[in-house]
Structure formats: structure tokens, C-alpha cells
Design a protein around this motif. Structure first.
Motif, PDB file in Angstrom:
ATOM      1  N   ILE A 114     -15.622 110.842 -29.600  1.00  0.00           N
ATOM      2  CA  ILE A 114     -14.723 109.825 -28.855  1.00  0.00           C
ATOM      3  C   ILE A 114     -14.982 109.989 -27.462  1.00  0.00           C
ATOM      4  CG2 ILE A 114     -12.307 109.485 -28.316  1.00  0.00           C
ATOM      5  CD1 ILE A 114     -11.710 109.965 -31.340  1.00  0.00           C
ATOM      6  N   ASN A 115     -15.003 111.508 -27.009  1.00  0.00           N
ATOM      7  CA  ASN A 115     -15.085 111.571 -25.400  1.00  0.00           C
ATOM      8  C   ASN A 115     -16.441 111.520 -24.824  1.00  0.00           C
ATOM      9  OD1 ASN A 115     -12.264 112.630 -24.648  1.00  0.00           O
ATOM     10  ND2 ASN A 115     -12.360 113.657 -26.587  1.00  0.00           N
ATOM     11  N   GLU A 116     -17.625 111.611 -25.444  1.00  0.00           N
ATOM     12  CA  GLU A 116     -18.911 111.499 -25.121  1.00  0.00           C
ATOM     13  C   GLU A 116     -19.818 110.245 -25.360  1.00  0.00           C
ATOM     14  OE1 GLU A 116     -20.663 115.247 -26.345  1.00  0.00           O
ATOM     15  OE2 GLU A 116     -19.068 116.209 -25.295  1.00  0.00           O
ATOM     16  N   GLN A 117     -19.347 109.267 -25.984  1.00  0.00           N
ATOM     17  CA  GLN A 117     -19.815 108.322 -26.272  1.00  0.00           C
ATOM     18  C   GLN A 117     -19.768 106.957 -25.453  1.00  0.00           C
ATOM     19  OE1 GLN A 117     -18.502 105.140 -27.822  1.00  0.00           O
ATOM     20  NE2 GLN A 117     -16.605 106.036 -27.403  1.00  0.00           N
ATOM     21  N   TRP A 118     -19.750 107.270 -23.943  1.00  0.00           N
ATOM     22  CA  TRP A 118     -19.273 106.200 -23.179  1.00  0.00           C
ATOM     23  C   TRP A 118     -20.487 105.454 -22.421  1.00  0.00           C
ATOM     24  CZ3 TRP A 118     -14.853 103.845 -23.700  1.00  0.00           C
ATOM     25  CH2 TRP A 118     -14.048 104.396 -24.440  1.00  0.00           C
ATOM     26  N   GLU A 119     -21.644 105.976 -22.468  1.00  0.00           N
ATOM     27  CA  GLU A 119     -22.895 105.183 -21.561  1.00  0.00           C
ATOM     28  C   GLU A 119     -22.807 103.706 -21.752  1.00  0.00           C
ATOM     29  OE1 GLU A 119     -23.983 107.842 -24.195  1.00  0.00           O
ATOM     30  OE2 GLU A 119     -23.183 109.479 -22.909  1.00  0.00           O
ATOM     31  N   GLY A 120     -22.751 103.225 -22.919  1.00  0.00           N
ATOM     32  CA  GLY A 120     -22.951 101.915 -23.143  1.00  0.00           C
ATOM     33  C   GLY A 120     -21.819 101.216 -22.339  1.00  0.00           C
ATOM     34  N   ILE A 121     -20.650 101.606 -22.624  1.00  0.00           N
ATOM     35  CA  ILE A 121     -19.399 100.993 -22.049  1.00  0.00           C
ATOM     36  C   ILE A 121     -19.430 101.099 -20.475  1.00  0.00           C
ATOM     37  CG2 ILE A 121     -16.782 100.950 -21.833  1.00  0.00           C
ATOM     38  CD1 ILE A 121     -17.882 100.228 -24.575  1.00  0.00           C
ATOM     39  N   ILE A 122     -19.762 102.283 -19.797  1.00  0.00           N
ATOM     40  CA  ILE A 122     -20.116 102.221 -18.435  1.00  0.00           C
ATOM     41  C   ILE A 122     -20.840 101.445 -17.836  1.00  0.00           C
ATOM     42  CG2 ILE A 122     -20.577 103.711 -16.582  1.00  0.00           C
ATOM     43  CD1 ILE A 122     -19.225 106.083 -18.161  1.00  0.00           C
ATOM     44  N   SER A 123     -22.193 101.181 -18.733  1.00  0.00           N
ATOM     45  CA  SER A 123     -23.100 100.402 -18.224  1.00  0.00           C
ATOM     46  C   SER A 123     -22.605  98.837 -18.275  1.00  0.00           C
ATOM     47  CB  SER A 123     -24.417 100.537 -19.416  1.00  0.00           C
ATOM     48  OG  SER A 123     -25.466  99.527 -19.111  1.00  0.00           O
ATOM     49  N   LEU A 124     -21.980  98.236 -19.395  1.00  0.00           N
ATOM     50  CA  LEU A 124     -21.380  97.101 -19.402  1.00  0.00           C
ATOM     51  C   LEU A 124     -20.458  96.740 -18.411  1.00  0.00           C
ATOM     52  CD1 LEU A 124     -20.855  96.832 -23.169  1.00  0.00           C
ATOM     53  CD2 LEU A 124     -22.383  95.382 -21.852  1.00  0.00           C
ATOM     54  N   ILE A 125     -19.589  97.879 -18.038  1.00  0.00           N
ATOM     55  CA  ILE A 125     -18.652  97.723 -16.818  1.00  0.00           C
ATOM     56  C   ILE A 125     -19.426  97.535 -15.627  1.00  0.00           C
ATOM     57  CG2 ILE A 125     -16.809  98.964 -15.254  1.00  0.00           C
ATOM     58  CD1 ILE A 125     -16.033 100.317 -18.173  1.00  0.00           C
ATOM     59  N   ASN A 126     -20.369  98.192 -15.157  1.00  0.00           N
ATOM     60  CA  ASN A 126     -21.309  98.352 -14.037  1.00  0.00           C
ATOM     61  C   ASN A 126     -21.881  96.787 -14.112  1.00  0.00           C
ATOM     62  OD1 ASN A 126     -20.269 100.886 -13.033  1.00  0.00           O
ATOM     63  ND2 ASN A 126     -22.040 101.849 -14.060  1.00  0.00           N
ATOM     64  N   GLU A 127     -22.397  96.406 -15.038  1.00  0.00           N
ATOM     65  CA  GLU A 127     -23.255  95.205 -14.834  1.00  0.00           C
ATOM     66  C   GLU A 127     -22.079  93.975 -14.754  1.00  0.00           C
ATOM     67  OE1 GLU A 127     -25.190  92.206 -18.228  1.00  0.00           O
ATOM     68  OE2 GLU A 127     -25.553  94.378 -18.381  1.00  0.00           O
ATOM     69  N   GLY A 128     -20.909  94.261 -15.440  1.00  0.00           N
ATOM     70  CA  GLY A 128     -19.965  93.124 -15.141  1.00  0.00           C
ATOM     71  C   GLY A 128     -19.394  93.203 -13.665  1.00  0.00           C
ATOM     72  N   ILE A 129     -19.148  94.350 -12.998  1.00  0.00           N
ATOM     73  CA  ILE A 129     -18.962  94.526 -11.508  1.00  0.00           C
ATOM     74  C   ILE A 129     -20.038  93.884 -10.822  1.00  0.00           C
ATOM     75  CG2 ILE A 129     -18.548  96.004  -9.771  1.00  0.00           C
ATOM     76  CD1 ILE A 129     -17.153  97.841 -11.901  1.00  0.00           C
ATOM     77  N   SER A 130     -21.257  94.052 -10.820  1.00  0.00           N
ATOM     78  CA  SER A 130     -22.314  93.538 -10.248  1.00  0.00           C
ATOM     79  C   SER A 130     -22.676  92.053 -10.098  1.00  0.00           C
ATOM     80  CB  SER A 130     -23.619  94.482 -10.667  1.00  0.00           C
ATOM     81  OG  SER A 130     -24.052  93.942 -11.729  1.00  0.00           O
ATOM     82  N   THR A 131     -21.986  91.655 -11.358  1.00  0.00           N
ATOM     83  CA  THR A 131     -22.189  89.993 -11.402  1.00  0.00           C
ATOM     84  C   THR A 131     -21.025  89.496 -11.103  1.00  0.00           C
ATOM     85  OG1 THR A 131     -21.576  90.135 -13.963  1.00  0.00           O
ATOM     86  CG2 THR A 131     -23.924  90.157 -13.413  1.00  0.00           C
ATOM     87  N   GLY A 132     -19.779  90.204 -10.752  1.00  0.00           N
ATOM     88  CA  GLY A 132     -18.774  89.429 -10.164  1.00  0.00           C
ATOM     89  C   GLY A 132     -17.689  88.996 -11.416  1.00  0.00           C
ATOM     90  N   LYS A 133     -18.061  89.217 -12.786  1.00  0.00           N
ATOM     91  CA  LYS A 133     -17.212  88.975 -13.904  1.00  0.00           C
ATOM     92  C   LYS A 133     -15.988  89.914 -13.878  1.00  0.00           C
ATOM     93  CE  LYS A 133     -20.559  86.298 -16.272  1.00  0.00           C
ATOM     94  NZ  LYS A 133     -21.061  86.017 -17.566  1.00  0.00           N
TER      95      LYS A 133
END
Length: 187
Positions: A114-133
Motif C-alpha cells: 500500500i505504501n510503495e506502489q505509487w509510481e503509476g499513480i504519480i505518473s498519471l497525476i503528472n501527465e494530467g497536470i502537464s496536459t492541463g486536465k
């Protein structure tokens, strides 16, 4: 035989949570306790195997979601945040609470995941921020809120009005995290 044991164990978890014994499991399987212990020397090892299979399944499903070209970034993010394995034995929050309370070594396996599996989520968040969504925000705080919310729900002192499933709870929690609590303005 091992798969048969795991399958029957999953059904016992659904029925009784952790309150079944290896003897009861052996009877339900129609085998001797000695035979059961040849495959799983302890209930702890059985639970660890089930957890490790569930974690592996989660990783595979997350990878499938992340690679699915039919989903947009926000759909992927939501699906990943509410992801639970099929036939997951601990879908009732009370079962997760029992795991935490009575099987600390197995809880550590799940807690670490639960505490260490966040790479994919962080990547999606960063992509969403970079695209303005998605508006810019601190993803570490978001993750801490998500984990803190999940752990609070597992806390035995948390009032439980009904027997809510983990999936139902995660959907509600993720909806609040992603959509907020303010009513959307029309127009």
C-alpha cells in the motif's frame, strides 16, 4: 491441489473471515489435516500466499490499465485508485481489520505494498497536470490522504453502520478525492 486449497480458503474467508481453522478447511476440502499441512504448514503461510497472489494480480491489472489506449488519463487514474483483485478475500473492511490485528506479518506484506506502489499513480497525476486536465497539487499529500483515509477506515474504532465492501468504500473515497465536495456549478 494447492489451487484447490486456495480456492476453498477464499470461500472460507468470505464466509467466516479469519475465524476458520485449518481443521475446518481440511474437512471442507475432503482431505486430512495432515494432507493440508503438507501444502501449507501453517495458516499464516496460507494467508501469505493468498496476499502475495493478490498483490501480483494488482500489479498486472495496473499495468493493463496504464497500457490501455482506450482509456484517457483521468479514467486510468480513477481505475488504478479503486483497483482490487478479483475474488479478493479481504473485500470486507472488517476482514482487513482482522488481518491487521491477528496476522501482523501478513499485514506487513499488504502495508508495504500500500505504501510503495505509487509510481503509476504519480505518473498519471503528472501527465494530467502537464496536459492541463488536472490542476497542479502536491501528489505526496494526495497519496498520504488516500492512505490515511484507507487506514482510518480499517481502524476498529471507526463506526461501521453497514458492512460496506472495500470496493464501495474506495469508490466513494476516490470520488471525494478527485471531485471534491463542492457541488459543480451548472453552465
Amino acid at each position: 491441489m494447492k489451487e484447490k486449497i486456495l480456492d476453498r480458503s477464499r470461500r472460507e474467508f468470505e464466509r467466516k473471515g479469519f475465524r476458520f481453522t485449518m481443521g475446518e478447511l481440511a474437512r471442507r476440502l475432503g482431505v486430512s489435516t495432515k494432507t493440508l499441512y503438507e501444502y501449507y504448514p501453517s495458516k499464516d503461510e496460507l494467508i501469505s500466499d493468498i496476499l502475495n497472489q493478490a498483490i501480483y494480480e494488482l500489479k498486472v491489472k495496473e499495468k493493463e490499465i496504464l497500457g490501455d489506449p482506450s482509456l484517457d488519463n483521468l479514467e486510468k487514474l480513477k481505475k488504478c485508485l479503486i483497483l482490487i483483485p478479483a475474488n479478493f478475500q479481504f473485500t470486507q473492511l472488517s476482514h482487513l481489520e482482522e488481518l491487521q490485528r491477528y496476522y501482523p506479518k501478513q499485514w506487513e506484506i499488504l502495508d508495504e505494498f500500500i505504501n510503495e506502489q505509487w509510481e503509476g499513480i504519480i505518473s498519471l497525476i503528472n501527465e494530467g497536470i502537464s496536459t492541463g486536465k488536472i490542476r497542479p497539487f502536491n501528489s505526496i499529500i494526495f497519496i498520504d490522504i488516500y492512505i490515511g483515509g484507507l487506514y482510518r477506515l480499517l481502524d476498529h474504532s471507526f463506526p461501521k453502520e453497514n458492512n460496506t465492501t472495500l470496493l464501495e468504500t474506495l469508490k466513494e473515497m476516490v470520488d471525494i478525492l478527485l471531485q471534491g465536495i463542492l457541488k459543480q456549478e451548472e453552465g
